[in-house]
Motif scaffolding. Sequence first.
Motif, PDB file in Angstrom:
ATOM      1  N   LEU A  13      -3.623   2.959  17.298  1.00 37.06           N
ATOM      2  CA  LEU A  13      -4.922   2.498  16.826  1.00 37.06           C
ATOM      3  C   LEU A  13      -5.595   3.567  15.966  1.00 37.06           C
ATOM      4  CD1 LEU A  13      -6.231   0.994  20.205  1.00 37.06           C
ATOM      5  CD2 LEU A  13      -4.765  -0.075  18.491  1.00 37.06           C
ATOM      6  N   ARG A  14      -6.089   3.160  14.820  1.00 37.56           N
ATOM      7  CA  ARG A  14      -6.817   4.104  13.974  1.00 37.56           C
ATOM      8  C   ARG A  14      -8.199   4.361  14.583  1.00 37.56           C
ATOM      9  NH1 ARG A  14      -5.885   0.677   8.538  1.00 37.56           N
ATOM     10  NH2 ARG A  14      -6.248  -0.959  10.093  1.00 37.56           N
ATOM     11  N   PRO A  15      -8.677   5.612  14.532  1.00 42.11           N
ATOM     12  CA  PRO A  15      -9.965   5.935  15.152  1.00 42.11           C
ATOM     13  C   PRO A  15     -11.078   5.021  14.634  1.00 42.11           C
ATOM     14  CG  PRO A  15      -8.859   7.926  14.384  1.00 42.11           C
ATOM     15  CD  PRO A  15      -8.054   6.764  13.885  1.00 42.11           C
ATOM     16  N   GLN A  16     -11.887   4.518  15.563  1.00 44.19           N
ATOM     17  CA  GLN A  16     -13.048   3.684  15.214  1.00 44.19           C
ATOM     18  C   GLN A  16     -12.684   2.553  14.246  1.00 44.19           C
ATOM     19  OE1 GLN A  16     -14.820   5.661  17.692  1.00 44.19           O
ATOM     20  NE2 GLN A  16     -16.500   4.862  16.475  1.00 44.19           N
ATOM     21  N   PHE A  17     -11.473   2.021  14.374  1.00 48.08           N
ATOM     22  CA  PHE A  17     -11.020   1.016  13.398  1.00 48.08           C
ATOM     23  C   PHE A  17     -11.969  -0.167  13.311  1.00 48.08           C
ATOM     24  CE2 PHE A  17      -9.105  -0.398  17.385  1.00 48.08           C
ATOM     25  CZ  PHE A  17      -9.339  -1.752  17.350  1.00 48.08           C
ATOM     26  N   TRP A  18     -12.603  -0.537  14.420  1.00 52.33           N
ATOM     27  CA  TRP A  18     -13.469  -1.717  14.458  1.00 52.33           C
ATOM     28  C   TRP A  18     -14.734  -1.537  13.616  1.00 52.33           C
ATOM     29  CZ3 TRP A  18     -12.306   1.659  18.265  1.00 52.33           C
ATOM     30  CH2 TRP A  18     -13.338   2.449  18.769  1.00 52.33           C
ATOM     31  N   GLU A  19     -15.072  -0.282  13.315  1.00 54.48           N
ATOM     32  CA  GLU A  19     -16.235  -0.030  12.463  1.00 54.48           C
ATOM     33  C   GLU A  19     -15.824   0.244  11.013  1.00 54.48           C
ATOM     34  OE1 GLU A  19     -19.045   2.149  15.831  1.00 54.48           O
ATOM     35  OE2 GLU A  19     -18.070   3.352  14.274  1.00 54.48           O
ATOM     36  N   ARG A  20     -14.608   0.742  10.847  1.00 54.98           N
ATOM     37  CA  ARG A  20     -14.199   1.207   9.523  1.00 54.98           C
ATOM     38  C   ARG A  20     -13.457   0.165   8.692  1.00 54.98           C
ATOM     39  NH1 ARG A  20     -10.348   5.206  10.889  1.00 54.98           N
ATOM     40  NH2 ARG A  20     -10.238   5.713   8.680  1.00 54.98           N
ATOM     41  N   PHE A  21     -12.939  -0.864   9.347  1.00 55.63           N
ATOM     42  CA  PHE A  21     -12.130  -1.840   8.617  1.00 55.63           C
ATOM     43  C   PHE A  21     -12.609  -3.259   8.911  1.00 55.63           C
ATOM     44  CE2 PHE A  21      -9.455   1.828   9.580  1.00 55.63           C
ATOM     45  CZ  PHE A  21      -9.046   2.188   8.299  1.00 55.63           C
ATOM     46  N   ALA A  22     -12.427  -4.111   7.916  1.00 57.51           N
ATOM     47  CA  ALA A  22     -12.740  -5.528   8.125  1.00 57.51           C
ATOM     48  C   ALA A  22     -11.682  -6.132   9.053  1.00 57.51           C
ATOM     49  CB  ALA A  22     -12.729  -6.251   6.786  1.00 57.51           C
ATOM     50  N   LEU A  23     -12.023  -7.222   9.697  1.00 59.59           N
ATOM     51  CA  LEU A  23     -11.070  -7.873  10.608  1.00 59.59           C
ATOM     52  C   LEU A  23      -9.747  -8.185   9.901  1.00 59.59           C
ATOM     53  CD1 LEU A  23     -13.451 -10.313  12.530  1.00 59.59           C
ATOM     54  CD2 LEU A  23     -12.132  -8.434  13.546  1.00 59.59           C
ATOM     55  N   ALA A  24      -9.849  -8.584   8.641  1.00 61.98           N
ATOM     56  CA  ALA A  24      -8.635  -8.953   7.895  1.00 61.98           C
ATOM     57  C   ALA A  24      -7.743  -7.746   7.602  1.00 61.98           C
ATOM     58  CB  ALA A  24      -9.023  -9.636   6.590  1.00 61.98           C
ATOM     59  N   GLU A  25      -8.275  -6.548   7.758  1.00 61.43           N
ATOM     60  CA  GLU A  25      -7.501  -5.336   7.447  1.00 61.43           C
ATOM     61  C   GLU A  25      -6.874  -4.704   8.699  1.00 61.43           C
ATOM     62  OE1 GLU A  25     -10.298  -3.807   3.733  1.00 61.43           O
ATOM     63  OE2 GLU A  25     -10.760  -3.141   5.765  1.00 61.43           O
ATOM     64  N   LEU A  26      -7.075  -5.317   9.842  1.00 62.88           N
ATOM     65  CA  LEU A  26      -6.595  -4.694  11.085  1.00 62.88           C
ATOM     66  C   LEU A  26      -5.094  -4.853  11.262  1.00 62.88           C
ATOM     67  CD1 LEU A  26      -9.387  -5.610  13.649  1.00 62.88           C
ATOM     68  CD2 LEU A  26      -9.242  -3.681  12.056  1.00 62.88           C
ATOM     69  N   LYS A  27      -4.479  -3.849  11.874  1.00 64.23           N
ATOM     70  CA  LYS A  27      -3.074  -3.940  12.258  1.00 64.23           C
ATOM     71  C   LYS A  27      -2.988  -4.843  13.495  1.00 64.23           C
ATOM     72  CE  LYS A  27      -2.411   0.574  12.717  1.00 64.23           C
ATOM     73  NZ  LYS A  27      -1.649   1.804  12.967  1.00 64.23           N
ATOM     74  N   HIS A  28      -1.789  -5.319  13.776  1.00 70.34           N
ATOM     75  CA  HIS A  28      -1.623  -6.221  14.925  1.00 70.34           C
ATOM     76  C   HIS A  28      -2.126  -5.569  16.219  1.00 70.34           C
ATOM     77  CE1 HIS A  28       0.087  -9.277  17.496  1.00 70.34           C
ATOM     78  NE2 HIS A  28       0.676  -8.330  18.199  1.00 70.34           N
ATOM     79  N   SER A  29      -1.762  -4.302  16.426  1.00 62.12           N
ATOM     80  CA  SER A  29      -2.160  -3.621  17.662  1.00 62.12           C
ATOM     81  C   SER A  29      -3.686  -3.495  17.751  1.00 62.12           C
ATOM     82  CB  SER A  29      -1.518  -2.236  17.737  1.00 62.12           C
ATOM     83  OG  SER A  29      -1.833  -1.490  16.572  1.00 62.12           O
ATOM     84  N   GLU A  30      -4.324  -3.307  16.621  1.00 61.35           N
ATOM     85  CA  GLU A  30      -5.796  -3.189  16.610  1.00 61.35           C
ATOM     86  C   GLU A  30      -6.433  -4.541  16.911  1.00 61.35           C
ATOM     87  OE1 GLU A  30      -5.938   0.530  13.429  1.00 61.35           O
ATOM     88  OE2 GLU A  30      -6.122  -1.527  12.689  1.00 61.35           O
TER      89      GLU A  30
END
Length: 169
Positions: A13-30
């Motif tokens: 998981l990328r740090p703070q991914f939920w704040e830094r990326f749009a939902l459409a940009e998330l990896k499967h694990s995120e």
Amino acid sequence: MGNDVSTKTADSLRPQFWERFALAELKHSEWEALCDGCGSCCLIKYIDEDEQGNVDEELVEYTDVTCKLMDCATGYCRHYESRQEYVPDCIQLTIENLPDMMWLPAHCAYKRLYKGQSLPAWHLLLTKDAVATQQQMRAANVGVAGRCVSETGMSDEEMEMRVVTWVTP
Ligand code: SF4
Ligand code: SF4
């Protein structure tokens, strides 16, 4: 949806991914890590839609009756990985169908992020402590574990009598 998230690792998981990326940009694990495992989406509910097919959130009513695959003691799906073999119409929550799923509970991370809201304070991604998250979810009255019943053998009439107020969209 209704899966045990307590054992997921944070490695991919990328740090703070939920704040830094749009939902459409998330990896499967995120994407998967956003689920808090509350199981609320596995409850039977009554949904009203307008003529355009939009869900009227105010009219959604949840029952405490779950899909037959739910383990009502733990609050987790008994066969999460192979669930569609048992329940073909179990909805796979994706970025594409999320906009049509505004019947999800108000605390659900997918719905919250879609609406531009933050994660609930007790989310595992924030606490990084599964026990603390479990305790805080219980205190916030979130989750089906220990208080749901299976749909197996239940009539439509019985189900209609089981509307609850502890899940709200
Ligand atoms: S309601 Fe949302 S957070 Fe809860 S189990 Fe379903 S998808 Fe996961
Ligand atoms: S099969 Fe049933 S219990 Fe399992 S995730 Fe789907 S709705 Fe929930």
